[in-house]
Motif scaffolding. Structure first.
Motif, PDB file in Angstrom:
ATOM      1  N   GLY B  86       0.837  -0.440   3.372  1.00  0.00           N
ATOM      2  CA  GLY B  86       1.800  -1.370   2.798  1.00  0.00           C
ATOM      3  C   GLY B  86       1.533  -1.694   1.333  1.00  0.00           C
ATOM      4  N   TRP B  87       0.243  -1.672   0.949  1.00  0.00           N
ATOM      5  CA  TRP B  87      -0.089  -1.938  -0.461  1.00  0.00           C
ATOM      6  C   TRP B  87       0.487  -0.821  -1.340  1.00  0.00           C
ATOM      7  N   ASP B  88       0.229   0.432  -0.939  1.00  0.00           N
ATOM      8  CA  ASP B  88       0.708   1.565  -1.751  1.00  0.00           C
ATOM      9  C   ASP B  88       2.228   1.682  -1.694  1.00  0.00           C
ATOM     10  N   ALA B  89       2.798   1.391  -0.526  1.00  0.00           N
ATOM     11  CA  ALA B  89       4.269   1.438  -0.423  1.00  0.00           C
ATOM     12  C   ALA B  89       4.873   0.420  -1.393  1.00  0.00           C
ATOM     13  N   THR B  90       4.262  -0.765  -1.470  1.00  0.00           N
ATOM     14  CA  THR B  90       4.766  -1.802  -2.385  1.00  0.00           C
ATOM     15  C   THR B  90       4.633  -1.353  -3.843  1.00  0.00           C
ATOM     16  N   ARG B  91       3.484  -0.731  -4.165  1.00  0.00           N
ATOM     17  CA  ARG B  91       3.304  -0.210  -5.535  1.00  0.00           C
ATOM     18  C   ARG B  91       4.435   0.757  -5.887  1.00  0.00           C
ATOM     19  N   LEU B  92       4.730   1.671  -4.948  1.00  0.00           N
ATOM     20  CA  LEU B  92       5.786   2.659  -5.214  1.00  0.00           C
ATOM     21  C   LEU B  92       7.142   1.968  -5.402  1.00  0.00           C
ATOM     22  N   LEU B  93       7.407   0.974  -4.559  1.00  0.00           N
ATOM     23  CA  LEU B  93       8.693   0.286  -4.641  1.00  0.00           C
ATOM     24  C   LEU B  93       8.819  -0.489  -5.950  1.00  0.00           C
ATOM     25  N   ARG B  94       7.728  -1.086  -6.381  1.00  0.00           N
ATOM     26  CA  ARG B  94       7.765  -1.848  -7.644  1.00  0.00           C
ATOM     27  C   ARG B  94       7.914  -0.920  -8.851  1.00  0.00           C
ATOM     28  N   ALA B  95       7.450   0.323  -8.686  1.00  0.00           N
ATOM     29  CA  ALA B  95       7.532   1.263  -9.814  1.00  0.00           C
ATOM     30  C   ALA B  95       8.902   1.925  -9.898  1.00  0.00           C
TER      31      ALA B  95
END
Lengths: 226, 149
Positions: B86-95
């Motif tokens: 979920g941390w990496d998924a959030t990073r991708l979504l924010r980018a």
């Protein structure tokens, strides 16, 4: 990693593993208390409560077993001659309950009911169900997983096909490899369950090995009653 | 969550927010991401029951794909997920400019250590700890949506 840090990490991960089933139990109980719950929904909520309570029990049992083993305490067994089909069918039933709505494959048991093994039925059933659930948690949906038993010199072999904990075949051997599990901290619950199951099988004079036949199989060896 | 707020929830019949805030939240499209099926379905069922449109994902890759394809109004994100967490998924979504401003509520069993701080650092708007009742999740969703308007 320092011992204190490692302990903190394990506690943190265990807390995480316990919160998921606890959340499902509390949510379902809350729904059951609501007005106008339909009969079908009521049954589903009860199933969710039972499944997740069993998951919590499984995790706590495994933790207790592994902790005792780490203190070099002997595992006490109450063994009795038992038909192998009773062991497998009881284990399959528990695995079905533990998987609950997550069961993505159909589970069948194929074995010779005449074969007798000397086991502590309660502990062995929990161990086999734990191994099965660990291997099937991330299995793809569909198909049939058949548990089978066969006679071998001095022992029987129970094959639990292993659809995989989201792993590549190159990761074998898996269940005994501490380094492998250490790199997958989120699977700490599965790791505990698997380790506890291996301890129980070994306490019966048996072993758990992972083999290809031709697909991945967790093969449990148990001494046979002559 | 404060003790007072917990007490007020215990005393409330039926749970969930009332009034204009809830009315505004009805019709929202929420993407619920969790690999623990019982919890994901429980949240999805409850949010649909109160009038939201709900999509579901059970891993990080599926979450990112659906967030981009479906453009939900808000994402409920578990942090421990297979493959892509979920941390990496959030990073991708924010980018990604298409999802950079979509509210993300992390719901996690991780209550110890730096997990929550990291979740906020990568862009989660709120971090809630399981066990979390569906009506409590709804409270937070309604409150985030109200703040954003």
């Amino acid at each position: 990693m320092a011992a204190g840090e490692l302990r903190h990490e394990i506690v943190s991960l265990l807390v995480h593993e316990l919160r998921n089933p606890l959340g499902a139990v509390l949510g379902s109980v809350r729904s059951l208390r609501g007005a106008g719950v339909r009969r079908s929904a009521r049954q589903r909520h009860l199933d969710v409560v039972e499944t997740n309570a069993l998951r919590i029990e499984e995790l706590l049992d495994s933790l207790s077993l592994v902790s005792s083993a780490d203190r070099a305490e002997a595992l006490s067994l109450t063994a009795a001659p038992t038909p192998v089909d009773v062991v497998l069918r009881d284990a399959a039933e528990r695995a079905r309950k533990l998987m609950g709505g997550l069961l993505r494959v159909s589970l069948e048991v194929r074995c010779d009911s005449a074969t007798i093994v000397n086991v502590d039925l309660r502990r062995m059933v929990r161990a086999l169900a734990g191994l099965a659930v660990a291997s099937m948690t991330f299995a793809s949906k569909g198909g049939v997983v058949a548990w089978t038993s066969r006679d071998a010199p001095g022992r029987i072999e129970l094959d639990l096909p292993d659809p995989g904990i989201d792993l590549h075949d190159d990761h074998a051997p898996r269940v005994h490899d501490e380094g492998f599990w250490a790199s997958r901290p989120r699977a700490v619950g599965l790791r505990l369950t698997t380790r506890a199951a291996v301890l129980v099988v070994r306490a019966h004079g048996g072993a758990v090995v992972r083999t290809m036949d031709p697909e991945p199989v967790l093969r449990v060896h148990l001494p046979r009653v002559p | 969550m404060s003790t007072e707020r917990r007490k007020s929830r215990r005393g409330r019949r039926g749970g969930g927010p009332a009034g204009a805030d809830l009315e505004r939240a009805r019709g929202l499209h929420v993407l619920v991401v969790d690999d623990f099926d019982d919890n994901r379905e429980m949240y999805a069922e409850y949010l649909a029951h109160v009038g939201m449109r709900v999509s579901q994902a059970r891993d990080g890759h599926d979450a990112v794909r659906k967030a981009i394809d479906l453009s939900p109004d808000l994402i409920v994100m578990d942090l421990s997920l297979p493959d892509l967490d979920g941390w990496d998924a959030t990073r991708l979504l924010r980018a990604d400019p298409r999802t950079a401003r979509t509210p993300i509520v992390a719901v996690t069993g991780h209550a110890i250590g730096t997990h929550a701080a990291t979740a906020r650092a990568v862009g989660c708007d709120e971090v809630l700890t399981k066990p979390l009742l569906p009506e409590d999740l709804l409270d937070h969703i309604v409150s985030i949506v109200a703040r954003r308007r």
